[in-house]
Design a protein around this motif. Sequence first.
Motif, PDB file in Angstrom:
ATOM      1  N   THR A 102       0.833  -1.200   0.000  1.00  0.00           N
ATOM      2  CA  THR A 102       0.000   0.000   0.000  1.00  0.00           C
ATOM      3  C   THR A 102       0.872   1.255   0.000  1.00  0.00           C
ATOM      4  O   THR A 102       1.869   1.326   0.724  1.00  0.00           O
ATOM      5  CB  THR A 102      -0.907  -0.012   1.247  1.00  0.00           C
ATOM      6  OG1 THR A 102      -1.725  -1.172   1.183  1.00  0.00           O
ATOM      7  CG2 THR A 102      -1.770   1.240   1.332  1.00  0.00           C
ATOM      8  N   LYS A 104       1.491   4.600   1.267  1.00  0.00           N
ATOM      9  CA  LYS A 104       1.121   5.422   2.431  1.00  0.00           C
ATOM     10  C   LYS A 104       2.069   6.599   2.500  1.00  0.00           C
ATOM     11  O   LYS A 104       3.258   6.450   2.198  1.00  0.00           O
ATOM     12  CB  LYS A 104       1.328   4.629   3.730  1.00  0.00           C
ATOM     13  CG  LYS A 104       0.411   3.493   3.961  1.00  0.00           C
ATOM     14  CD  LYS A 104       0.674   2.921   5.358  1.00  0.00           C
ATOM     15  CE  LYS A 104       0.008   3.773   6.427  1.00  0.00           C
ATOM     16  NZ  LYS A 104       0.197   3.229   7.784  1.00  0.00           N
ATOM     17  N   SER A 106       3.399   7.809   5.098  1.00  0.00           N
ATOM     18  CA  SER A 106       4.512   7.529   6.022  1.00  0.00           C
ATOM     19  C   SER A 106       5.601   6.700   5.329  1.00  0.00           C
ATOM     20  O   SER A 106       6.783   6.875   5.599  1.00  0.00           O
ATOM     21  CB  SER A 106       4.005   6.825   7.272  1.00  0.00           C
ATOM     22  OG  SER A 106       3.305   5.667   6.911  1.00  0.00           O
ATOM     23  N   ARG A 107       5.215   5.805   4.412  1.00  0.00           N
ATOM     24  CA  ARG A 107       6.215   5.021   3.671  1.00  0.00           C
ATOM     25  C   ARG A 107       6.937   5.875   2.642  1.00  0.00           C
ATOM     26  O   ARG A 107       8.071   5.581   2.251  1.00  0.00           O
ATOM     27  CB  ARG A 107       5.529   3.825   2.994  1.00  0.00           C
ATOM     28  CG  ARG A 107       5.068   2.776   3.999  1.00  0.00           C
ATOM     29  CD  ARG A 107       4.294   1.649   3.333  1.00  0.00           C
ATOM     30  NE  ARG A 107       3.998   0.593   4.309  1.00  0.00           N
ATOM     31  CZ  ARG A 107       3.138  -0.385   4.093  1.00  0.00           C
ATOM     32  NH1 ARG A 107       2.476  -0.453   2.951  1.00  0.00           N
ATOM     33  NH2 ARG A 107       2.930  -1.301   5.022  1.00  0.00           N
ATOM     34  N   THR A 150       0.116  -2.667   6.796  1.00  0.00           N
ATOM     35  CA  THR A 150      -0.885  -1.665   7.163  1.00  0.00           C
ATOM     36  C   THR A 150      -2.008  -2.356   7.944  1.00  0.00           C
ATOM     37  O   THR A 150      -2.631  -1.738   8.807  1.00  0.00           O
ATOM     38  CB  THR A 150      -1.501  -1.013   5.903  1.00  0.00           C
ATOM     39  OG1 THR A 150      -1.957  -2.050   5.039  1.00  0.00           O
ATOM     40  CG2 THR A 150      -0.510  -0.158   5.158  1.00  0.00           C
ATOM     41  N   ASN A 154      -4.242  -0.949  10.992  1.00  0.00           N
ATOM     42  CA  ASN A 154      -5.666  -0.678  10.764  1.00  0.00           C
ATOM     43  C   ASN A 154      -6.567  -1.439  11.730  1.00  0.00           C
ATOM     44  O   ASN A 154      -7.581  -0.915  12.172  1.00  0.00           O
ATOM     45  CB  ASN A 154      -6.077  -1.071   9.340  1.00  0.00           C
ATOM     46  CG  ASN A 154      -5.357  -0.272   8.277  1.00  0.00           C
ATOM     47  OD1 ASN A 154      -4.928   0.851   8.524  1.00  0.00           O
ATOM     48  ND2 ASN A 154      -5.212  -0.839   7.099  1.00  0.00           N
ATOM     49  N   SER A 213     -10.596  -0.190   5.454  1.00  0.00           N
ATOM     50  CA  SER A 213      -9.431   0.629   5.104  1.00  0.00           C
ATOM     51  C   SER A 213      -9.373   0.749   3.595  1.00  0.00           C
ATOM     52  O   SER A 213     -10.065   0.018   2.887  1.00  0.00           O
ATOM     53  CB  SER A 213      -8.126  -0.011   5.588  1.00  0.00           C
ATOM     54  OG  SER A 213      -7.771  -1.082   4.720  1.00  0.00           O
ATOM     55  N   GLU A 215      -6.632   0.519   0.517  1.00  0.00           N
ATOM     56  CA  GLU A 215      -5.272   0.007   0.277  1.00  0.00           C
ATOM     57  C   GLU A 215      -4.884   0.161  -1.191  1.00  0.00           C
ATOM     58  O   GLU A 215      -4.982  -0.783  -1.979  1.00  0.00           O
ATOM     59  CB  GLU A 215      -5.178  -1.479   0.687  1.00  0.00           C
ATOM     60  CG  GLU A 215      -5.666  -1.808   2.088  1.00  0.00           C
ATOM     61  CD  GLU A 215      -4.784  -1.264   3.205  1.00  0.00           C
ATOM     62  OE1 GLU A 215      -3.571  -1.086   2.995  1.00  0.00           O
ATOM     63  OE2 GLU A 215      -5.319  -1.009   4.299  1.00  0.00           O
TER      64      GLU A 215
END
Length: 268
Positions: A102, A104, A106-107, A150, A154, A213, A215
């Motif tokens: 996924t 994200k 933050s990644r 994730t 989640n 969520s 993804e």
Amino acid sequence: MKRLIIVLALVLSFVFGIAAANAGKIEDVKAKGVLVCGVKDSVNLFGFVDADTKELVGFDIDVCKYIAGKLGVKPEFKVVTSKNRIPMLVQGSVDLLAATMTHKFSRDEQIDFSITYFMDGQKLLVEKGSGIMSTDDLANKKVGTVKGSTSEKNIIAAQPAAQVISYDEYPQAFMALKQGKVKAVTTDSGILAGLKAGDDNPDNWEIVGAFFSSEPYGLGVPQDDSAFRDFVNKSLNEMWLDGTYQQLFKKWMGYDLPAGWQIELWPM
Ligand code: GLU
């Protein structure tokens, strides 16, 4: 004269040294003749070992092969886990990640991502008739998932009262479900579908609840190499336009691409 030659040699080696250090991933991959993709090896449908041929197969594997073909090089595969995949790309042990990952924010701090090439969301896999219908039913119950995913974060957010047990890979979480050590396995619905379909008794299991969520899968590419990222995005566009994407989706997921979903297409 001698001094001039030495100075010139120093200047040239400096200039070429910088050029070599700045050589992007495209040049690097072409020079090696291989595109090293970090892939899963136990995620049915996406990256797994074919029981007959013993070769890595799956949607992510085919995406990697397609991009390698566009680069005119051979694909090579290195197995990654959800936990070690980003460090492996950062260290340069792989050139690209095609690993159910996924995208994200933050990644994004460590690596870059392609456009979204697959869209999914998180659900639960439970034993048929378990009475578990959604995350609401998981309070004070054990739930299996995978480290560094994730899915792990989640589920804690969706049901703080659940007891989350994280394994290295999804088959181990599924094994725990079969052994009664957890009451549900949770991750992206496509991965859950793969676990169910790959079981000897698929009808014993059901995927339940609403998506909790979003993804969007992206291919992981090295940070700040926009030429390579552009190339990967263009290849994904070409994959869609020449019909390969739709064909691979059907081949691996077993159904036609849902109407209304299309990859982000940029005019040529
Ligand atoms: N797509 C989710 C993630 O990137 C879950 C699947 C996985 O572990 O790769 O974390």
